[in-house]
Design a protein around this motif. Structure first.
Motif, PDB file in Angstrom:
ATOM      1  N   GLU A  23       0.803  -1.289  -0.194  1.00 28.20           N
ATOM      2  CA  GLU A  23       0.093  -0.071   0.100  1.00 28.20           C
ATOM      3  C   GLU A  23       1.015   1.260  -0.084  1.00 28.20           C
ATOM      4  O   GLU A  23       0.314   2.345  -0.375  1.00 28.20           O
ATOM      5  CB  GLU A  23      -0.875  -0.011   1.127  1.00 28.20           C
ATOM      6  CG  GLU A  23      -2.055  -1.204   1.383  1.00 28.20           C
ATOM      7  CD  GLU A  23      -3.015  -1.005   2.208  1.00 28.20           C
ATOM      8  OE1 GLU A  23      -3.000  -0.032   3.193  1.00 28.20           O
ATOM      9  OE2 GLU A  23      -3.817  -1.739   2.510  1.00 28.20           O
ATOM     10  N   THR A  24       1.967   1.172   0.383  1.00 28.46           N
ATOM     11  CA  THR A  24       3.118   2.089   0.548  1.00 28.46           C
ATOM     12  C   THR A  24       4.254   1.953   0.040  1.00 28.46           C
ATOM     13  O   THR A  24       4.643   0.548  -0.136  1.00 28.46           O
ATOM     14  CB  THR A  24       3.081   3.067   1.983  1.00 28.46           C
ATOM     15  OG1 THR A  24       3.970   2.001   2.633  1.00 28.46           O
ATOM     16  CG2 THR A  24       1.889   3.109   2.583  1.00 28.46           C
ATOM     17  N   ARG A  25       5.369   2.700  -0.293  1.00 29.92           N
ATOM     18  CA  ARG A  25       6.770   2.528  -0.667  1.00 29.92           C
ATOM     19  C   ARG A  25       7.244   1.858   0.539  1.00 29.92           C
ATOM     20  O   ARG A  25       8.247   1.093   0.280  1.00 29.92           O
ATOM     21  CB  ARG A  25       7.455   3.761  -1.279  1.00 29.92           C
ATOM     22  CG  ARG A  25       6.877   4.165  -2.470  1.00 29.92           C
ATOM     23  CD  ARG A  25       7.612   5.341  -2.947  1.00 29.92           C
ATOM     24  NE  ARG A  25       9.064   5.159  -3.234  1.00 29.92           N
ATOM     25  CZ  ARG A  25       9.298   4.576  -4.432  1.00 29.92           C
ATOM     26  NH1 ARG A  25       8.518   4.356  -5.316  1.00 29.92           N
ATOM     27  NH2 ARG A  25      10.701   4.483  -4.604  1.00 29.92           N
ATOM     28  N   GLU A  26       7.048   2.150   1.644  1.00 29.54           N
ATOM     29  CA  GLU A  26       7.785   1.376   2.721  1.00 29.54           C
ATOM     30  C   GLU A  26       7.640  -0.018   2.484  1.00 29.54           C
ATOM     31  O   GLU A  26       8.359  -0.935   3.101  1.00 29.54           O
ATOM     32  CB  GLU A  26       7.310   1.981   4.157  1.00 29.54           C
ATOM     33  CG  GLU A  26       7.709   3.519   4.442  1.00 29.54           C
ATOM     34  CD  GLU A  26       6.986   4.415   3.470  1.00 29.54           C
ATOM     35  OE1 GLU A  26       6.094   4.401   3.156  1.00 29.54           O
ATOM     36  OE2 GLU A  26       7.793   5.471   3.175  1.00 29.54           O
ATOM     37  N   ASP A  27       6.246  -0.447   2.225  1.00 32.13           N
ATOM     38  CA  ASP A  27       5.942  -1.974   2.240  1.00 32.13           C
ATOM     39  C   ASP A  27       6.657  -2.552   1.168  1.00 32.13           C
ATOM     40  O   ASP A  27       6.810  -3.789   1.026  1.00 32.13           O
ATOM     41  CB  ASP A  27       4.523  -1.973   1.632  1.00 32.13           C
ATOM     42  CG  ASP A  27       3.520  -1.563   2.764  1.00 32.13           C
ATOM     43  OD1 ASP A  27       4.020  -1.701   4.005  1.00 32.13           O
ATOM     44  OD2 ASP A  27       2.406  -1.021   2.455  1.00 32.13           O
ATOM     45  N   ARG A  69      -0.662   4.065  -9.671  1.00 30.68           N
ATOM     46  CA  ARG A  69      -0.318   3.436  -8.334  1.00 30.68           C
ATOM     47  C   ARG A  69       0.842   2.477  -8.263  1.00 30.68           C
ATOM     48  O   ARG A  69       1.600   2.331  -7.191  1.00 30.68           O
ATOM     49  CB  ARG A  69      -1.829   2.747  -7.680  1.00 30.68           C
ATOM     50  CG  ARG A  69      -2.587   3.538  -7.408  1.00 30.68           C
ATOM     51  CD  ARG A  69      -3.978   2.792  -6.686  1.00 30.68           C
ATOM     52  NE  ARG A  69      -3.597   1.780  -5.808  1.00 30.68           N
ATOM     53  CZ  ARG A  69      -3.911   2.151  -4.324  1.00 30.68           C
ATOM     54  NH1 ARG A  69      -4.054   3.228  -3.873  1.00 30.68           N
ATOM     55  NH2 ARG A  69      -3.384   1.116  -3.692  1.00 30.68           N
ATOM     56  N   ILE A 106       4.243   3.205  -6.016  1.00 33.28           N
ATOM     57  CA  ILE A 106       4.564   2.608  -5.014  1.00 33.28           C
ATOM     58  C   ILE A 106       5.961   1.576  -5.023  1.00 33.28           C
ATOM     59  O   ILE A 106       6.805   1.509  -4.259  1.00 33.28           O
ATOM     60  CB  ILE A 106       3.387   1.552  -4.672  1.00 33.28           C
ATOM     61  CG1 ILE A 106       2.220   2.236  -4.046  1.00 33.28           C
ATOM     62  CG2 ILE A 106       3.558   0.449  -3.611  1.00 33.28           C
ATOM     63  CD1 ILE A 106       1.037   1.804  -3.801  1.00 33.28           C
TER      64      ILE A 106
END
Length: 280
Positions: free
Chosen positions: A75-79, A104, A108
Protein backbone atom coordinates in the motif's frame (compact mmCIF):
# COMPACT_ATOMS: atom_id res chain seq x y z
CA UNK A 1 12.26 -24.05 -7.99
CA UNK A 2 11.16 -24.35 -11.62
CA UNK A 3 12.84 -22.05 -14.14
CA UNK A 4 11.66 -21.26 -17.69
CA UNK A 5 14.92 -22.17 -19.50
CA UNK A 6 16.09 -18.64 -18.72
CA UNK A 7 13.96 -17.18 -21.49
CA UNK A 8 12.45 -13.80 -20.74
CA UNK A 9 8.71 -14.36 -20.77
CA UNK A 10 5.89 -11.84 -20.37
CA UNK A 11 2.14 -12.44 -20.50
CA UNK A 12 0.58 -9.03 -21.19
CA UNK A 13 -3.22 -9.10 -20.94
CA UNK A 14 -5.69 -6.54 -22.27
CA UNK A 15 -7.97 -6.85 -19.23
CA UNK A 16 -11.23 -8.66 -18.48
CA UNK A 17 -9.63 -12.07 -18.96
CA UNK A 18 -11.77 -15.16 -18.38
CA UNK A 19 -11.49 -16.35 -14.78
CA UNK A 20 -14.49 -18.69 -14.56
CA UNK A 21 -14.40 -20.92 -17.64
CA UNK A 22 -11.45 -22.48 -19.41
CA UNK A 23 -9.36 -19.45 -18.35
CA UNK A 24 -7.15 -19.87 -21.41
CA UNK A 25 -4.86 -16.93 -20.74
CA UNK A 26 -4.38 -17.49 -17.03
CA UNK A 27 -3.94 -21.21 -17.75
CA UNK A 28 -1.14 -20.37 -20.18
CA UNK A 29 0.51 -18.17 -17.54
CA UNK A 30 0.40 -20.93 -14.91
CA UNK A 31 1.78 -23.48 -17.36
CA UNK A 32 4.68 -21.20 -18.32
CA UNK A 33 5.37 -20.47 -14.65
CA UNK A 34 5.86 -24.16 -13.86
CA UNK A 35 2.39 -25.75 -13.99
CA UNK A 36 1.63 -27.77 -10.89
CA UNK A 37 5.00 -26.71 -9.45
CA UNK A 38 4.39 -23.00 -10.00
CA UNK A 39 5.01 -20.53 -7.17
CA UNK A 40 3.02 -17.40 -8.01
CA UNK A 41 2.99 -14.01 -6.31
CA UNK A 42 0.08 -11.67 -6.97
CA UNK A 43 1.03 -7.99 -6.95
CA UNK A 44 -1.99 -5.91 -5.91
CA UNK A 45 -0.41 -2.44 -5.85
CA UNK A 46 -2.75 -1.22 -8.62
CA UNK A 47 -5.99 -1.80 -6.74
CA UNK A 48 -7.63 -0.23 -3.70
CA UNK A 49 -9.25 -3.63 -2.98
CA UNK A 50 -6.11 -5.78 -2.68
CA UNK A 51 -7.60 -8.59 -0.59
CA UNK A 52 -10.72 -9.00 -2.70
CA UNK A 53 -8.89 -8.83 -6.02
CA UNK A 54 -5.98 -10.96 -4.83
CA UNK A 55 -8.18 -13.72 -3.42
CA UNK A 56 -10.06 -13.91 -6.70
CA UNK A 57 -6.80 -14.70 -8.51
CA UNK A 58 -5.74 -17.11 -5.78
CA UNK A 59 -8.90 -19.13 -6.47
CA UNK A 60 -8.19 -19.24 -10.20
CA UNK A 61 -4.51 -20.16 -9.92
CA UNK A 62 -5.17 -22.82 -7.28
CA UNK A 63 -7.99 -24.26 -9.42
CA UNK A 64 -5.50 -24.54 -12.29
CA UNK A 65 -3.10 -26.43 -10.02
CA UNK A 66 -0.36 -23.96 -9.03
CA UNK A 67 1.55 -25.33 -6.04
CA UNK A 68 1.84 -22.08 -4.11
CA UNK A 69 0.02 -18.76 -4.55
CA UNK A 70 0.28 -15.72 -2.31
CA UNK A 71 -0.62 -12.04 -2.36
CA UNK A 72 1.96 -9.29 -1.98
CA UNK A 73 0.04 -6.22 -0.86
CA UNK A 74 2.05 -3.01 -1.03
CA UNK A 75 0.00 0.00 0.00
CA UNK A 76 3.01 2.30 0.48
CA UNK A 77 6.61 2.49 -0.74
CA UNK A 78 7.71 1.42 2.75
CA UNK A 79 5.93 -1.90 2.13
CA UNK A 80 8.12 -2.41 -0.94
CA UNK A 81 11.11 -3.34 1.23
CA UNK A 82 9.31 -6.03 3.25
CA UNK A 83 11.64 -8.96 3.89
CA UNK A 84 8.68 -11.37 3.72
CA UNK A 85 7.65 -10.04 0.32
CA UNK A 86 11.21 -10.13 -0.99
CA UNK A 87 11.60 -13.74 0.11
CA UNK A 88 8.36 -14.69 -1.69
CA UNK A 89 9.55 -13.00 -4.89
CA UNK A 90 12.92 -14.76 -4.62
CA UNK A 91 11.06 -18.10 -4.68
CA UNK A 92 8.49 -17.09 -7.32
CA UNK A 93 8.32 -18.71 -10.75
CA UNK A 94 5.51 -16.36 -11.78
CA UNK A 95 4.70 -12.73 -10.87
CA UNK A 96 1.22 -11.40 -11.68
CA UNK A 97 0.23 -7.71 -11.61
CA UNK A 98 -3.51 -7.12 -11.23
CA UNK A 99 -5.59 -4.36 -12.78
CA UNK A 100 -6.53 -1.06 -11.18
CA UNK A 101 -4.58 2.18 -11.59
CA UNK A 102 -1.19 1.87 -13.27
CA UNK A 103 0.06 5.06 -11.61
CA UNK A 104 -0.36 3.35 -8.22
CA UNK A 105 1.96 0.55 -9.34
CA UNK A 106 4.79 2.86 -10.37
CA UNK A 107 4.30 5.30 -7.49
CA UNK A 108 4.56 2.47 -4.96
CA UNK A 109 6.99 0.04 -6.59
CA UNK A 110 9.26 1.70 -9.12
CA UNK A 111 12.94 1.81 -8.06
CA UNK A 112 12.26 -0.08 -4.83
CA UNK A 113 13.76 -3.32 -3.53
CA UNK A 114 10.70 -5.24 -4.75
CA UNK A 115 11.05 -3.72 -8.22
CA UNK A 116 14.69 -4.81 -8.35
CA UNK A 117 13.82 -8.29 -7.04
CA UNK A 118 11.14 -8.84 -9.69
CA UNK A 119 13.49 -7.75 -12.47
CA UNK A 120 16.12 -10.12 -11.13
CA UNK A 121 13.69 -13.04 -11.12
CA UNK A 122 12.51 -12.07 -14.62
CA UNK A 123 16.10 -12.23 -15.88
CA UNK A 124 16.51 -15.62 -14.18
CA UNK A 125 13.45 -17.12 -15.91
CA UNK A 126 10.39 -16.26 -13.82
CA UNK A 127 7.35 -15.32 -15.93
CA UNK A 128 5.98 -11.81 -15.40
CA UNK A 129 2.33 -11.14 -16.26
CA UNK A 130 -0.03 -8.22 -15.94
CA UNK A 131 -3.62 -7.42 -16.82
CA UNK A 132 -5.15 -4.02 -17.62
CA UNK A 133 -3.15 -1.58 -15.44
CA UNK A 134 -0.69 -4.43 -14.91
CA UNK A 135 -0.21 -4.55 -18.70
CA UNK A 136 0.20 -0.78 -19.02
CA UNK A 137 3.30 -0.76 -16.77
CA UNK A 138 5.29 -3.27 -18.85
CA UNK A 139 7.15 -0.74 -21.07
CA UNK A 140 9.71 1.76 -19.82
CA UNK A 141 7.29 4.59 -20.68
CA UNK A 142 3.58 3.96 -20.12
CA UNK A 143 0.21 5.52 -20.78
CA UNK A 144 -0.88 6.93 -17.42
CA UNK A 145 -4.30 8.05 -18.61
CA UNK A 146 -6.01 9.56 -21.63
CA UNK A 147 -9.17 9.95 -23.67
CA UNK A 148 -10.70 7.03 -25.54
CA UNK A 149 -12.74 7.08 -28.74
CA UNK A 150 -11.05 10.15 -30.15
CA UNK A 151 -8.69 11.09 -32.96
CA UNK A 152 -4.99 11.60 -32.15
CA UNK A 153 -4.11 14.84 -30.33
CA UNK A 154 -1.27 15.83 -28.01
CA UNK A 155 -3.70 16.36 -25.13
CA UNK A 156 -5.29 12.93 -25.64
CA UNK A 157 -2.78 11.07 -23.48
CA UNK A 158 -0.51 11.52 -20.47
CA UNK A 159 2.72 9.51 -20.38
CA UNK A 160 4.85 8.48 -17.40
CA UNK A 161 7.57 6.01 -16.38
CA UNK A 162 6.72 2.30 -16.51
CA UNK A 163 8.52 -0.69 -14.99
CA UNK A 164 10.62 -1.43 -18.08
CA UNK A 165 10.06 -5.15 -18.69
CA UNK A 166 9.49 -4.47 -22.43
CA UNK A 167 11.31 -1.22 -23.27
CA UNK A 168 10.96 0.82 -26.44
CA UNK A 169 7.25 0.19 -27.02
CA UNK A 170 3.90 1.59 -25.92
CA UNK A 171 1.06 -0.64 -24.70
CA UNK A 172 -2.66 0.09 -24.36
CA UNK A 173 -5.38 -2.26 -23.10
CA UNK A 174 -9.18 -2.72 -23.34
CA UNK A 175 -8.27 -1.65 -26.84
CA UNK A 176 -11.08 -2.22 -29.36
CA UNK A 177 -13.70 -2.26 -26.60
CA UNK A 178 -12.87 1.35 -25.65
CA UNK A 179 -11.85 2.67 -29.07
CA UNK A 180 -8.28 3.52 -28.12
CA UNK A 181 -6.53 3.66 -31.51
CA UNK A 182 -6.28 7.47 -31.41
CA UNK A 183 -4.88 7.30 -27.89
CA UNK A 184 -2.25 4.71 -28.86
CA UNK A 185 -1.11 6.70 -31.90
CA UNK A 186 -0.89 9.87 -29.78
CA UNK A 187 1.24 8.02 -27.21
CA UNK A 188 3.45 6.55 -29.92
CA UNK A 189 4.22 9.94 -31.44
CA UNK A 190 4.67 11.65 -28.07
CA UNK A 191 7.09 9.07 -26.70
CA UNK A 192 8.41 8.54 -29.41
CA UNK A 193 8.57 4.75 -29.58
CA UNK A 194 8.68 2.60 -32.70
CA UNK A 195 5.94 0.07 -31.90
CA UNK A 196 2.56 0.51 -30.23
CA UNK A 197 0.50 -2.47 -29.09
CA UNK A 198 -3.25 -2.30 -28.45
CA UNK A 199 -4.52 -5.43 -26.68
CA UNK A 200 -8.21 -6.35 -26.66
CA UNK A 201 -10.01 -7.67 -23.59
CA UNK A 202 -9.64 -11.40 -22.83
CA UNK A 203 -6.61 -11.33 -25.12
CA UNK A 204 -2.90 -11.45 -24.38
CA UNK A 205 0.40 -10.98 -26.13
CA UNK A 206 2.87 -13.54 -24.84
CA UNK A 207 6.44 -12.33 -25.25
CA UNK A 208 9.23 -14.90 -25.30
CA UNK A 209 12.56 -13.15 -25.79
CA UNK A 210 11.98 -11.29 -29.10
CA UNK A 211 8.85 -13.08 -30.31
CA UNK A 212 5.20 -12.35 -29.55
CA UNK A 213 2.29 -14.78 -29.79
CA UNK A 214 -1.33 -13.66 -29.51
CA UNK A 215 -3.75 -15.76 -27.46
CA UNK A 216 -7.38 -15.21 -26.52
CA UNK A 217 -10.66 -14.20 -28.12
CA UNK A 218 -9.73 -10.77 -29.49
CA UNK A 219 -6.74 -9.34 -31.33
CA UNK A 220 -3.59 -7.32 -30.82
CA UNK A 221 -3.33 -4.18 -32.97
CA UNK A 222 0.23 -3.14 -33.77
CA UNK A 223 1.14 0.31 -35.02
CA UNK A 224 4.66 0.50 -36.46
CA UNK A 225 5.99 4.00 -37.13
CA UNK A 226 9.56 2.95 -37.85
CA UNK A 227 9.12 3.84 -41.54
CA UNK A 228 6.63 6.67 -41.11
CA UNK A 229 7.28 9.43 -43.62
CA UNK A 230 5.76 12.35 -41.73
CA UNK A 231 4.10 13.61 -38.58
CA UNK A 232 3.20 17.16 -37.62
CA UNK A 233 4.22 16.95 -33.97
CA UNK A 234 6.56 19.94 -34.22
CA UNK A 235 4.03 22.15 -35.98
CA UNK A 236 0.83 22.02 -33.89
CA UNK A 237 -0.54 23.38 -30.65
CA UNK A 238 -1.69 21.18 -27.77
CA UNK A 239 -5.37 20.96 -28.77
CA UNK A 240 -4.78 20.49 -32.52
CA UNK A 241 -4.97 17.18 -34.39
CA UNK A 242 -1.94 15.00 -34.96
CA UNK A 243 -1.12 13.70 -38.42
CA UNK A 244 0.99 10.66 -39.24
CA UNK A 245 1.79 9.29 -42.69
CA UNK A 246 3.39 6.06 -43.82
CA UNK A 247 2.97 4.11 -40.58
CA UNK A 248 2.05 0.41 -40.70
CA UNK A 249 -0.88 -1.35 -39.06
CA UNK A 250 -1.03 -5.06 -38.20
CA UNK A 251 -4.04 -6.73 -36.60
CA UNK A 252 -3.19 -10.18 -35.23
CA UNK A 253 -5.76 -12.57 -33.71
CA UNK A 254 -5.23 -15.75 -31.70
CA UNK A 255 -2.32 -17.89 -32.85
CA UNK A 256 -0.52 -15.22 -34.89
CA UNK A 257 3.04 -14.25 -34.06
CA UNK A 258 5.21 -11.16 -34.41
CA UNK A 259 8.99 -10.71 -34.48
CA UNK A 260 10.15 -7.76 -32.38
CA UNK A 261 13.55 -7.63 -34.07
CA UNK A 262 12.33 -7.51 -37.66
CA UNK A 263 9.07 -5.76 -36.68
CA UNK A 264 7.17 -8.16 -38.93
CA UNK A 265 4.35 -10.68 -38.43
CA UNK A 266 5.41 -14.32 -38.67
CA UNK A 267 3.54 -16.61 -41.04
CA UNK A 268 4.63 -20.22 -41.56
CA UNK A 269 7.63 -19.59 -39.30
CA UNK A 270 9.00 -16.77 -41.45
CA UNK A 271 8.72 -13.01 -41.07
CA UNK A 272 6.75 -11.44 -43.88
CA UNK A 273 6.52 -7.88 -45.10
CA UNK A 274 3.44 -8.13 -47.28
CA UNK A 275 0.70 -8.47 -44.67
CA UNK A 276 0.88 -4.93 -43.32
CA UNK A 277 -1.54 -2.19 -44.23
CA UNK A 278 -0.14 1.33 -44.58
CA UNK A 279 -1.85 3.96 -42.44
CA UNK A 280 -2.00 7.53 -43.71
Amino acid sequence: MVESNFKRQLVIIGGAEDKEGDSQILRDFVRRAGGTKAHIVIMTAATELPREVGENYIRVFERLGAENVRIIDTETREDASSSTALEAIHKATGVFFTGGDQARITNILKDTEIDAAIHKRFAEGAVVAGTSAGAAVMPDKMIVEGDSQTHPRIETVEMGPGLGFLPGVVIDQHFSQRGRLGRLISALILEPAVLGFGIDENTAMVVTDNQIEVIGEGAVTIVDESEATYNNMGEILKDESLAICGAKLHILPHGFKFDLKTRQPILNNSSVANVSVPVG
